[in-house]
Design a protein around this motif. Structure first.
Motif, mmCIF file in Angstrom:
data_model
loop_
_atom_site.group_PDB
_atom_site.id
_atom_site.type_symbol
_atom_site.label_atom_id
_atom_site.label_comp_id
_atom_site.label_asym_id
_atom_site.label_seq_id
_atom_site.Cartn_x
_atom_site.Cartn_y
_atom_site.Cartn_z
ATOM 1 N N ILE A 56 0.868 -1.176 0.000
ATOM 2 C CA ILE A 56 0.000 0.000 0.000
ATOM 3 C C ILE A 56 0.909 1.231 0.000
ATOM 4 C CG2 ILE A 56 -1.776 1.299 1.212
ATOM 5 C CD1 ILE A 56 -2.649 -1.296 2.559
ATOM 6 N N VAL A 57 0.809 2.049 -1.032
ATOM 7 C CA VAL A 57 1.627 3.259 -1.144
ATOM 8 C C VAL A 57 0.726 4.472 -0.985
ATOM 9 C CG1 VAL A 57 3.150 4.613 -2.613
ATOM 10 C CG2 VAL A 57 3.235 2.109 -2.708
ATOM 11 N N LEU A 58 1.023 5.308 -0.008
ATOM 12 C CA LEU A 58 0.280 6.551 0.172
ATOM 13 C C LEU A 58 0.985 7.638 -0.632
ATOM 14 C CD1 LEU A 58 -1.957 8.182 1.627
ATOM 15 C CD2 LEU A 58 -0.295 8.602 3.454
ATOM 16 N N ALA A 59 0.320 8.165 -1.634
ATOM 17 C CA ALA A 59 0.920 9.184 -2.506
ATOM 18 C C ALA A 59 0.140 10.484 -2.361
ATOM 19 C CB ALA A 59 0.899 8.718 -3.959
ATOM 20 N N LEU A 60 0.814 11.529 -1.908
ATOM 21 C CA LEU A 60 0.182 12.833 -1.707
ATOM 22 C C LEU A 60 0.871 13.870 -2.578
ATOM 23 C CD1 LEU A 60 -0.039 12.754 2.200
ATOM 24 C CD2 LEU A 60 -1.855 12.197 0.581
ATOM 25 N N SER A 61 0.090 14.636 -3.323
ATOM 26 C CA SER A 61 0.643 15.705 -4.158
ATOM 27 C C SER A 61 0.067 17.037 -3.705
ATOM 28 C CB SER A 61 0.321 15.465 -5.636
ATOM 29 O OG SER A 61 -1.078 15.543 -5.854
ATOM 30 N N GLY A 62 0.769 18.113 -4.035
ATOM 31 C CA GLY A 62 0.330 19.425 -3.557
ATOM 32 C C GLY A 62 -0.074 20.395 -4.638
ATOM 33 N N ASP A 63 -0.085 19.959 -5.900
ATOM 34 C CA ASP A 63 -0.380 20.924 -6.966
ATOM 35 C C ASP A 63 -1.493 20.447 -7.899
ATOM 36 O OD1 ASP A 63 1.020 18.880 -8.130
ATOM 37 O OD2 ASP A 63 2.495 20.133 -9.137
ATOM 38 N N GLU A 64 -2.430 19.683 -7.344
ATOM 39 C CA GLU A 64 -3.534 19.181 -8.171
ATOM 40 C C GLU A 64 -4.397 20.328 -8.703
ATOM 41 O OE1 GLU A 64 -7.777 17.678 -8.632
ATOM 42 O OE2 GLU A 64 -6.963 19.057 -7.142
ATOM 43 N N GLU A 65 -4.417 21.449 -7.989
ATOM 44 C CA GLU A 65 -5.230 22.580 -8.437
ATOM 45 C C GLU A 65 -4.474 23.506 -9.385
ATOM 46 O OE1 GLU A 65 -8.272 22.707 -7.975
ATOM 47 O OE2 GLU A 65 -8.713 21.499 -6.213
ATOM 48 N N THR A 66 -3.220 23.179 -9.703
ATOM 49 C CA THR A 66 -2.464 24.047 -10.612
ATOM 50 C C THR A 66 -1.956 23.220 -11.793
ATOM 51 O OG1 THR A 66 -0.507 23.761 -9.187
ATOM 52 C CG2 THR A 66 -1.862 25.710 -8.812
ATOM 53 N N MET A 67 -0.665 23.056 -11.929
ATOM 54 C CA MET A 67 -0.101 22.388 -13.099
ATOM 55 C C MET A 67 0.039 20.877 -12.957
ATOM 56 S SD MET A 67 0.344 24.656 -15.440
ATOM 57 C CE MET A 67 -1.234 25.260 -14.837
ATOM 58 N N MET A 68 -0.160 20.363 -11.748
ATOM 59 C CA MET A 68 -0.089 18.928 -11.476
ATOM 60 C C MET A 68 1.261 18.304 -11.845
ATOM 61 S SD MET A 68 -3.777 17.368 -12.619
ATOM 62 C CE MET A 68 -5.316 17.905 -11.929
ATOM 63 N N LYS A 69 2.315 19.049 -11.763
ATOM 64 C CA LYS A 69 3.634 18.502 -12.136
ATOM 65 C C LYS A 69 4.062 17.393 -11.187
ATOM 66 C CE LYS A 69 5.354 22.567 -14.604
ATOM 67 N NZ LYS A 69 5.202 21.924 -15.920
ATOM 68 N N THR A 70 3.852 17.579 -9.881
ATOM 69 C CA THR A 70 4.228 16.512 -8.948
ATOM 70 C C THR A 70 3.302 15.312 -9.115
ATOM 71 O OG1 THR A 70 2.900 17.488 -7.157
ATOM 72 C CG2 THR A 70 5.211 18.098 -7.265
ATOM 73 N N SER A 71 2.037 15.574 -9.446
ATOM 74 C CA SER A 71 1.103 14.476 -9.685
ATOM 75 C C SER A 71 1.605 13.594 -10.820
ATOM 76 C CB SER A 71 -0.282 15.023 -10.038
ATOM 77 O OG SER A 71 -0.749 15.910 -9.051
ATOM 78 N N SER A 72 2.057 14.231 -11.897
ATOM 79 C CA SER A 72 2.579 13.494 -13.055
ATOM 80 C C SER A 72 3.825 12.697 -12.683
ATOM 81 C CB SER A 72 2.893 14.469 -14.189
ATOM 82 O OG SER A 72 3.508 13.813 -15.264
ATOM 83 N N LEU A 73 4.723 13.311 -11.926
ATOM 84 C CA LEU A 73 5.957 12.638 -11.531
ATOM 85 C C LEU A 73 5.686 11.443 -10.628
ATOM 86 C CD1 LEU A 73 8.175 15.787 -10.840
ATOM 87 C CD2 LEU A 73 8.470 14.146 -12.713
ATOM 88 N N ILE A 74 4.767 11.618 -9.678
ATOM 89 C CA ILE A 74 4.438 10.527 -8.756
ATOM 90 C C ILE A 74 3.802 9.366 -9.518
ATOM 91 C CG2 ILE A 74 2.997 9.836 -6.808
ATOM 92 C CD1 ILE A 74 3.348 12.703 -5.725
ATOM 93 N N ALA A 75 2.875 9.684 -10.417
ATOM 94 C CA ALA A 75 2.214 8.629 -11.190
ATOM 95 C C ALA A 75 3.224 7.844 -12.014
ATOM 96 C CB ALA A 75 1.143 9.238 -12.087
ATOM 97 N N ASP A 76 4.211 8.529 -12.572
ATOM 98 C CA ASP A 76 5.223 7.842 -13.361
ATOM 99 C C ASP A 76 6.039 6.890 -12.487
ATOM 100 O OD1 ASP A 76 6.570 7.638 -16.024
ATOM 101 O OD2 ASP A 76 8.297 8.267 -14.844
ATOM 102 N N GLN A 77 6.284 7.286 -11.242
ATOM 103 C CA GLN A 77 7.017 6.416 -10.322
ATOM 104 C C GLN A 77 6.198 5.187 -9.924
ATOM 105 O OE1 GLN A 77 10.280 6.798 -8.949
ATOM 106 N NE2 GLN A 77 10.431 8.244 -10.661
ATOM 107 N N LEU A 78 4.870 5.303 -10.020
ATOM 108 C CA LEU A 78 3.985 4.224 -9.579
ATOM 109 C C LEU A 78 3.288 3.536 -10.755
ATOM 110 C CD1 LEU A 78 2.365 6.046 -6.522
ATOM 111 C CD2 LEU A 78 4.183 4.341 -6.479
ATOM 112 N N LYS A 79 3.887 3.604 -11.928
ATOM 113 C CA LYS A 79 3.216 3.079 -13.125
ATOM 114 C C LYS A 79 3.074 1.566 -13.127
ATOM 115 C CE LYS A 79 7.544 3.572 -15.736
ATOM 116 N NZ LYS A 79 8.183 4.351 -16.830
ATOM 117 N N ASN A 80 3.709 0.876 -12.212
ATOM 118 C CA ASN A 80 3.543 -0.572 -12.107
ATOM 119 C C ASN A 80 2.494 -0.965 -11.067
ATOM 120 O OD1 ASN A 80 5.528 -1.218 -14.063
ATOM 121 N ND2 ASN A 80 7.142 -0.871 -12.546
ATOM 122 N N ALA A 81 1.791 0.015 -10.539
ATOM 123 C CA ALA A 81 0.780 -0.260 -9.514
ATOM 124 C C ALA A 81 -0.407 -1.013 -10.101
ATOM 125 C CB ALA A 81 0.300 1.049 -8.887
ATOM 126 N N GLU A 82 -1.054 -1.797 -9.256
ATOM 127 C CA GLU A 82 -2.241 -2.547 -9.674
ATOM 128 C C GLU A 82 -3.411 -1.606 -9.926
ATOM 129 O OE1 GLU A 82 -4.653 -5.913 -10.468
ATOM 130 O OE2 GLU A 82 -2.479 -5.720 -10.278
#
Length: 357
Positions: A56-82
């Motif tokens: 279970i990986v808890l992933a929290l991002s802080g820029d979902e209301e703006t450019m979502m750059k960290t969201s994109s980076l985190i998702a790329d790190q977790l691209k093997n997730a179920e």
């Protein structure tokens, strides 16, 4: 995070306040409370010694209301997730009498897009007006677009949503939902649903003018006029196709169209997996027995699109229930009923256990 000006609020937006059964503060609804509940649940499960068979990986991002750059980076790190469980999506509805009406699993969201329209002109002195005027030309195009309706669409997710919500609506709206779910070309159903701000976004792509700028002096003919058209595009439809359709609607080669979207990524819907839907229904049954559960599509945008873009199915599973009249997300005096808190922890514990046992 969305800005909040303390002077405009009745309470300090950055100090949590519990009053009359509500938690007040910026993020009480969207979505610091859900984040806190998920964290509290995971800490409680760890303390109790739960050992998941899946990570279970808890992933929290802080820029979902703006450019979502960290969201994109985190998702790329977790691209093997179920799968991704998005606690900033889905959720339940309280009726105005406080009764829990239904709960939805967010399995799709529309694509966010911004298109700029621009008209340029040599301009001149306002005392010598000319037939071609940049502001007038742009305005004519905007009126055409404002009067245009994209072809309505239906997906398995929106079909399930309309069929689930229909019995809980006024007779005319409920009948239109059932008719549209049976036939998305039903003109009577479309004409009933399209004027409703709560449902027009569920029946297809929408585009609306959100900003206009024109002219450079009070006493001069405008040399440039621009407008922004904001579109929320039905899953599976490419932004380029929508842009081309808008150009066709405007039917004016003098209006230049360009895609100026930032922080968005077109994605298809996530499959309605039996393991996920079963776990959600079990968890919801433990806290709100008898409340119906069905899928939904968000007209807004969230981090889910970044997970879907790397092949990870993402689902909105927030257990928070709220009345429509209490939903002040992004607005003044944002609040959420505190009775959600103990129920949400029970729900998250059940959901996470079922998916990782």
């Amino acid at each position: 995070m969305v800005e909040a000006k303390p002077a405009d609020w009745q309470r300090d937006p950055f100090v949590p306040v519990v009053e009359n059964g509500y938690l007040y503060g910026r993020g009480a609804t969207d979505m610091k409370l859900d984040a806190a509940l998920a964290i509290a649940t995971l800490l409680d499960m760890k303390k109790a010694g739960y050992a998941p068979k899946r990570g279970i990986v808890l992933a929290l991002s802080g820029d979902e209301e703006t450019m979502m750059k960290t969201s994109s980076l985190i998702a790329d790190q977790l691209k093997n997730a179920e799968m991704a469980l998005n606690i900033d999506g889905g959720g339940g509805l309280y009726a105005e009498n406080g009764k829990a009406e239904y709960f939805t699993i967010g399995a799709a969201e529309k694509t966010y897009a911004d298109f700029q329209l621009e008209v340029t002109n040599p301009g001149g002195h306002s005392s010598a007006p000319r037939k071609v005027n940049a502001i007038n030309e742009l305005s004519a195009a905007l009126v055409k677009i404002g009067n245009y309706r994209f072809t309505p669409q239906l997906s398995p997710i929106t079909k399930g949503y309309f069929e689930g919500v229909a019995p809980r609506q006024p007779p005319e709206i409920g009948a239109a939902m059932r008719a549209f779910a049976a036939n998305p070309k039903d003109q009577k159903a479309i004409e009933t649903l399209a004027p409703n701000p709560g449902y027009v976004g569920q029946i297809g792509t929408t585009c609306v003018t959100t900003m206009v700028s024109g002219g450079h002096a009070l006493n001069a003919l405008p040399q440039r006029a621009t407008a922004n058209i904001n579109c929320r595009i039905f899953p599976g439809v490419k932004p380029a196709a929508v842009l081309a359709e808008l150009e066709k609607v405007a039917a004016d080669p003098g209006v230049k169209f360009s895609d100026v979207t930032e922080g968005s990524n077109p994605t298809d819907a996530s499959p309605l997996r039996a393991d996920l839907t079963g776990a959600v229904k079990t968890a919801m049954g433990k806290i709100r027995p008898g409340v119906p559960v069905f899928p939904s599509m968000s007209a807004g945008a969230s981090d889910s699109m970044w997970y879907r873009s790397v092949g990870v199915p993402s689902y909105g599973v927030s257990p928070t229930f709220i009345k429509q009249s209490d939903d002040f997300s992004h607005g003044l005096n944002e609040r959420t009923p505190i009775d959600n808190i103990p129920l949400a922890i029970t729900y998250y514990r059940s959901l996470l256990t079922d998916l990782t046992r």
